[in-house]
Design a protein around this motif. Structure first.
Motif, mmCIF file in Angstrom:
data_model
loop_
_atom_site.group_PDB
_atom_site.id
_atom_site.type_symbol
_atom_site.label_atom_id
_atom_site.label_comp_id
_atom_site.label_asym_id
_atom_site.label_seq_id
_atom_site.Cartn_x
_atom_site.Cartn_y
_atom_site.Cartn_z
ATOM 1 N N GLN A 34 45.228 51.726 49.192
ATOM 2 C CA GLN A 34 46.411 51.164 48.534
ATOM 3 C C GLN A 34 46.532 49.671 48.813
ATOM 4 O O GLN A 34 46.885 48.891 47.924
ATOM 5 N N LEU A 35 46.267 49.265 50.044
ATOM 6 C CA LEU A 35 46.341 47.853 50.391
ATOM 7 C C LEU A 35 45.330 47.029 49.595
ATOM 8 O O LEU A 35 45.647 45.956 49.075
ATOM 9 N N LYS A 37 43.798 47.910 46.735
ATOM 10 C CA LYS A 37 44.076 47.971 45.292
ATOM 11 C C LYS A 37 45.249 47.068 44.909
ATOM 12 O O LYS A 37 45.291 46.533 43.813
ATOM 13 N N ARG A 38 46.199 46.906 45.836
ATOM 14 C CA ARG A 38 47.368 46.059 45.572
ATOM 15 C C ARG A 38 47.316 44.829 46.473
ATOM 16 O O ARG A 38 48.252 44.521 47.201
ATOM 17 N N LYS A 39 46.190 44.163 46.384
ATOM 18 C CA LYS A 39 45.910 43.034 47.269
ATOM 19 C C LYS A 39 47.011 41.982 47.249
ATOM 20 O O LYS A 39 47.500 41.561 48.300
ATOM 21 N N ASP A 40 47.402 41.514 46.067
ATOM 22 C CA ASP A 40 48.372 40.426 45.981
ATOM 23 C C ASP A 40 49.776 40.865 46.382
ATOM 24 O O ASP A 40 50.527 40.087 46.975
ATOM 25 N N GLN A 41 50.141 42.109 46.063
ATOM 26 C CA GLN A 41 51.493 42.588 46.365
ATOM 27 C C GLN A 41 51.636 43.093 47.797
ATOM 28 O O GLN A 41 52.713 43.016 48.376
ATOM 29 N N LEU A 42 50.566 43.635 48.388
ATOM 30 C CA LEU A 42 50.654 44.265 49.711
ATOM 31 C C LEU A 42 49.759 43.615 50.761
ATOM 32 O O LEU A 42 50.229 43.222 51.824
ATOM 33 N N LEU A 43 48.471 43.551 50.475
ATOM 34 C CA LEU A 43 47.510 43.154 51.496
ATOM 35 C C LEU A 43 47.727 41.718 51.991
ATOM 36 O O LEU A 43 47.819 41.477 53.197
#
Length: 201
Positions: A34-35, A37-43
């Motif tokens: 999940q981190l 895949k959602r690099k800009d929003q989460l990672l």
């Protein structure tokens, strides 16, 4: 033999996530996916937040809380009742009591409990710091908010003995039937504690 399907950086992320409480290897892989895949929003925001916390986190030299300042926000809050110290085993217990909104006092984090089987003795905990704080004439009560385990109760008795002779009241959290609890589902120890700690109706 299983083959690696990701690069070493992602594998390292999975290994580190798997060390967190409540996350095993499978959950860690899902979280890492999940981190990524959602690099800009989460990672990226998570990495930045971790970096900032890593640089600024401090252990309060007064109570043992974890914060970004020393002394911590709890110890420097003038609205808190300085006459009462709530003793907890760990910072997570302090945070849980704060979430409840039931405490308006100061805290003291022991850093664990006495456990001879695990080699934890009095010198491994911050009991001396608590005794020193309890010598302050402003302190009138020490509330032992330790877990109702054998080691927790052993620690409570030891701390009570160390506070003997000081002009402070030592109390502990009530044990017994939780709000909304049904007697049929409670263990015998909880029921016995509830009977002993009964109050007038």
């Amino acid at each position: 033999m299983s083959r690696r399907v990701t690069g070493p950086e992602i594998e390292r992320l999975v290994q580190l996530l798997a060390r967190l409480p409540g996350l095993g290897p499978r959950s860690a892989r899902r979280a890492a996916l999940q981190l990524v895949k959602r690099k800009d929003q989460l990672l990226v925001p998570l990495a930045e937040a971790l970096g900032r916390v890593g640089e600024s986190v401090r252990v309060c030299s007064t109570c043992g809380n974890i914060d970004t300042s020393d002394p911590c926000a709890v110890c420097t809050d003038p609205r808190r009742d300085a006459s009462t110290i709530v003793v907890v085993e760990d910072v997570s217990d302090l945070w849980a009591l704060e979430r409840s909104g039931a405490v308006d006092a100061r805290y003291h984090v022991l850093g664990g409990v006495l456990s001879p089987l695990n080699g934890v003795g009095p010198d491994d905990l911050d009991i001396a710091g608590l005794v020193e704080r309890a010598h302050d004439p402003a302190v009138r009560e020490v509330i032992l908010a330790v877990n109702a385990t054998v080691d927790g109760q052993t620690t409570a008795h030891y701390v009570t003995d160390r506070l003997q002779g000081l002009d402070v009241t030592v109390s502990r959290l009530a044990h017994g039937v939780p709000v909304g609890g049904e007697l049929d589902y409670l263990d015998e120890g909880t029921l016995a504690a509830a009977i002993r700690a009964r109050t007038p109706f």
